[in-house]
Design a protein around this motif. Structure first.
Motif, PDB file in Angstrom:
ATOM      1  N   ILE A   1       0.834  -1.198   0.000  1.00  0.00           N
ATOM      2  CA  ILE A   1       0.000   0.000   0.000  1.00  0.00           C
ATOM      3  C   ILE A   1       0.868   1.248   0.000  1.00  0.00           C
ATOM      4  O   ILE A   1       1.770   1.393   0.820  1.00  0.00           O
ATOM      5  CB  ILE A   1      -0.946   0.022   1.219  1.00  0.00           C
ATOM      6  CG1 ILE A   1      -1.818  -1.248   1.252  1.00  0.00           C
ATOM      7  CG2 ILE A   1      -1.823   1.278   1.191  1.00  0.00           C
ATOM      8  CD1 ILE A   1      -2.750  -1.375   0.057  1.00  0.00           C
ATOM      9  N   TYR A   2       0.613   2.137  -0.951  1.00  0.00           N
ATOM     10  CA  TYR A   2       1.298   3.424  -1.024  1.00  0.00           C
ATOM     11  C   TYR A   2       0.243   4.523  -1.134  1.00  0.00           C
ATOM     12  O   TYR A   2      -0.564   4.508  -2.068  1.00  0.00           O
ATOM     13  CB  TYR A   2       2.237   3.484  -2.231  1.00  0.00           C
ATOM     14  CG  TYR A   2       3.371   2.491  -2.171  1.00  0.00           C
ATOM     15  CD1 TYR A   2       4.557   2.805  -1.510  1.00  0.00           C
ATOM     16  CD2 TYR A   2       3.244   1.246  -2.766  1.00  0.00           C
ATOM     17  CE1 TYR A   2       5.599   1.884  -1.451  1.00  0.00           C
ATOM     18  CE2 TYR A   2       4.279   0.326  -2.715  1.00  0.00           C
ATOM     19  CZ  TYR A   2       5.456   0.645  -2.054  1.00  0.00           C
ATOM     20  OH  TYR A   2       6.474  -0.265  -1.984  1.00  0.00           O
ATOM     21  N   LEU A   3       0.245   5.424  -0.162  1.00  0.00           N
ATOM     22  CA  LEU A   3      -0.734   6.518  -0.146  1.00  0.00           C
ATOM     23  C   LEU A   3      -2.160   5.969  -0.271  1.00  0.00           C
ATOM     24  O   LEU A   3      -2.974   6.444  -1.068  1.00  0.00           O
ATOM     25  CB  LEU A   3      -0.442   7.517  -1.269  1.00  0.00           C
ATOM     26  CG  LEU A   3       0.928   8.219  -1.204  1.00  0.00           C
ATOM     27  CD1 LEU A   3       1.119   9.118  -2.417  1.00  0.00           C
ATOM     28  CD2 LEU A   3       1.052   9.011   0.090  1.00  0.00           C
ATOM     29  N   ASN A   4      -2.432   4.924   0.498  1.00  0.00           N
ATOM     30  CA  ASN A   4      -3.766   4.311   0.600  1.00  0.00           C
ATOM     31  C   ASN A   4      -4.217   3.577  -0.667  1.00  0.00           C
ATOM     32  O   ASN A   4      -5.396   3.232  -0.806  1.00  0.00           O
ATOM     33  CB  ASN A   4      -4.832   5.364   0.963  1.00  0.00           C
ATOM     34  CG  ASN A   4      -4.566   6.000   2.316  1.00  0.00           C
ATOM     35  OD1 ASN A   4      -4.149   5.319   3.257  1.00  0.00           O
ATOM     36  ND2 ASN A   4      -4.785   7.305   2.411  1.00  0.00           N
ATOM     37  N   LEU A   5      -3.289   3.320  -1.598  1.00  0.00           N
ATOM     38  CA  LEU A   5      -3.634   2.582  -2.816  1.00  0.00           C
ATOM     39  C   LEU A   5      -2.649   1.440  -3.022  1.00  0.00           C
ATOM     40  O   LEU A   5      -1.444   1.603  -2.779  1.00  0.00           O
ATOM     41  CB  LEU A   5      -3.605   3.498  -4.051  1.00  0.00           C
ATOM     42  CG  LEU A   5      -4.740   4.506  -4.197  1.00  0.00           C
ATOM     43  CD1 LEU A   5      -4.480   5.390  -5.418  1.00  0.00           C
ATOM     44  CD2 LEU A   5      -6.085   3.803  -4.333  1.00  0.00           C
ATOM     45  N   PRO A   6      -3.126   0.276  -3.480  1.00  0.00           N
ATOM     46  CA  PRO A   6      -2.220  -0.833  -3.778  1.00  0.00           C
ATOM     47  C   PRO A   6      -1.257  -0.470  -4.905  1.00  0.00           C
ATOM     48  O   PRO A   6      -1.589   0.326  -5.790  1.00  0.00           O
ATOM     49  CB  PRO A   6      -3.168  -1.964  -4.212  1.00  0.00           C
ATOM     50  CG  PRO A   6      -4.505  -1.574  -3.703  1.00  0.00           C
ATOM     51  CD  PRO A   6      -4.533  -0.081  -3.694  1.00  0.00           C
ATOM     52  N   LEU A   7      -0.089  -1.077  -4.885  1.00  0.00           N
ATOM     53  CA  LEU A   7       0.928  -0.791  -5.896  1.00  0.00           C
ATOM     54  C   LEU A   7       0.402  -1.041  -7.310  1.00  0.00           C
ATOM     55  O   LEU A   7       0.698  -0.281  -8.232  1.00  0.00           O
ATOM     56  CB  LEU A   7       2.167  -1.658  -5.649  1.00  0.00           C
ATOM     57  CG  LEU A   7       3.302  -1.534  -6.682  1.00  0.00           C
ATOM     58  CD1 LEU A   7       3.793  -0.090  -6.774  1.00  0.00           C
ATOM     59  CD2 LEU A   7       4.439  -2.487  -6.334  1.00  0.00           C
ATOM     60  N   ILE A   8      -0.408  -2.091  -7.493  1.00  0.00           N
ATOM     61  CA  ILE A   8      -0.899  -2.422  -8.829  1.00  0.00           C
ATOM     62  C   ILE A   8      -1.780  -1.289  -9.394  1.00  0.00           C
ATOM     63  O   ILE A   8      -1.779  -1.024 -10.606  1.00  0.00           O
ATOM     64  CB  ILE A   8      -1.680  -3.764  -8.817  1.00  0.00           C
ATOM     65  CG1 ILE A   8      -2.005  -4.209 -10.256  1.00  0.00           C
ATOM     66  CG2 ILE A   8      -2.925  -3.650  -7.979  1.00  0.00           C
ATOM     67  CD1 ILE A   8      -0.801  -4.458 -11.112  1.00  0.00           C
ATOM     68  N   GLU A   9      -2.496  -0.588  -8.516  1.00  0.00           N
ATOM     69  CA  GLU A   9      -3.301   0.542  -8.992  1.00  0.00           C
ATOM     70  C   GLU A   9      -2.422   1.694  -9.438  1.00  0.00           C
ATOM     71  O   GLU A   9      -2.734   2.379 -10.431  1.00  0.00           O
ATOM     72  CB  GLU A   9      -4.279   0.997  -7.905  1.00  0.00           C
ATOM     73  CG  GLU A   9      -5.428   0.030  -7.681  1.00  0.00           C
ATOM     74  CD  GLU A   9      -6.564   0.656  -6.898  1.00  0.00           C
ATOM     75  OE1 GLU A   9      -6.775   1.879  -7.047  1.00  0.00           O
ATOM     76  OE2 GLU A   9      -7.221  -0.071  -6.129  1.00  0.00           O
ATOM     77  N   TRP A  10      -1.320   1.921  -8.720  1.00  0.00           N
ATOM     78  CA  TRP A  10      -0.381   2.955  -9.141  1.00  0.00           C
ATOM     79  C   TRP A  10       0.213   2.619 -10.508  1.00  0.00           C
ATOM     80  O   TRP A  10       0.438   3.509 -11.336  1.00  0.00           O
ATOM     81  CB  TRP A  10       0.744   3.117  -8.108  1.00  0.00           C
ATOM     82  CG  TRP A  10       0.326   3.866  -6.876  1.00  0.00           C
ATOM     83  CD1 TRP A  10       0.217   3.385  -5.610  1.00  0.00           C
ATOM     84  CD2 TRP A  10      -0.059   5.251  -6.813  1.00  0.00           C
ATOM     85  NE1 TRP A  10      -0.203   4.364  -4.741  1.00  0.00           N
ATOM     86  CE2 TRP A  10      -0.380   5.529  -5.449  1.00  0.00           C
ATOM     87  CE3 TRP A  10      -0.162   6.273  -7.744  1.00  0.00           C
ATOM     88  CZ2 TRP A  10      -0.795   6.786  -5.021  1.00  0.00           C
ATOM     89  CZ3 TRP A  10      -0.571   7.527  -7.319  1.00  0.00           C
ATOM     90  CH2 TRP A  10      -0.887   7.771  -5.969  1.00  0.00           C
ATOM     91  N   ILE A  11       0.448   1.325 -10.735  1.00  0.00           N
ATOM     92  CA  ILE A  11       0.960   0.896 -12.044  1.00  0.00           C
ATOM     93  C   ILE A  11      -0.064   1.205 -13.131  1.00  0.00           C
ATOM     94  O   ILE A  11       0.277   1.658 -14.232  1.00  0.00           O
ATOM     95  CB  ILE A  11       1.311  -0.608 -12.022  1.00  0.00           C
ATOM     96  CG1 ILE A  11       2.534  -0.840 -11.140  1.00  0.00           C
ATOM     97  CG2 ILE A  11       1.553  -1.137 -13.435  1.00  0.00           C
ATOM     98  CD1 ILE A  11       2.908  -2.287 -10.952  1.00  0.00           C
TER      99      ILE A  11
END
Length: 212
Positions: free
Chosen positions: A4-14
């Motif tokens: 989790i980064y900034l309340n979002l999963p890494l895959i969503e950031w991708i």
């Protein structure tokens, strides 16, 4: 990918990264850069789609990435035909070309005037596959200096090939002991980067010189 980064999963950031790259690609005027950014974005999007189990997203973006590879291969390795045309400073076609691209020209040459000083002016047009790719206007002065009035490349041909071609032809046809320095003034970061890529050296706050 569950971090989790900034309340979002890494895959969503991708996924957001892929979307951003695809969006940026559509804003680029250079076909080569457009294809490169779109290829990277669609490749990441394809991974994203397969990872989350969205097969239509994964397959579609995989196909887009493959299409980008095909067209990049064509754009980067095709043999283009360059040719040079000398024009008169009062040429009607030249004026039409400058008027059509005037707004974009002013991004790099904000002081450019269509009624520029035509005395001792030399105009070279670069053609790529019989299409006008750029225009080079120089005023030949005394003391071995030639001042660049305009060195403009049409957006879709901004891959340095046109600029190198124009400079090479100018050297071949005009450079001699009485004309051995090209001078250009610029404060545009993109244009300055181009000048340095072409071999110009900064000698003043906004002045750049190329020894011929």
């Amino acid at each position: 990918m569950n971090e989790i980064y900034l309340n979002l999963p890494l895959i969503e950031w991708i996924g957001y990264l892929a979307s951003t790259l695809v969006f940026i690609s559509l804003s680029l005027s250079s076909l080569v850069k457009l294809r490169i950014y779109n290829f990277i974005g669609s490749s990441i999007f394809s991974f994203y789609g397969f990872y989350i189990g969205a097969l239509p997203v994964g397959i579609m973006n995989l196909l887009i990435a493959l299409f980008n590879i095909y067209y990049l291969r064509f754009l980067l390795f095709k043999k283009e035909r360059f040719s040079l045309v000398r024009a008169n400073v009062d040429d009607e076609f030249l004026r039409h070309y400058l008027l059509y691209h005037f707004k974009d020209i002013c991004r790099f040459f904000p002081d450019f005037n269509l009624n520029f000083d035509k005395r001792n002016g030399q105009v070279l047009l670069a053609l790529r596959d019989a299409k006008v790719a750029g225009v080079f206007i120089v005023s030949n002065n005394e003391e071995g200096r030639s001042e660049i009035i305009l060195d403009y490349v049409t957006p879709e041909y901004r891959d340095y090939k046109t600029g190198r071609f124009l400079l090479q032809k100018y050297r071949e046809q005009f450079a001699d002991v009485n004309n051995n320095r090209l001078v250009c003034e610029s404060n545009n970061k993109t244009h300055i980067r181009y000048l340095k890529k072409m071999g110009f050296e900064q000698v003043g706050e906004q002045e750049y010189i190329l020894q011929m």
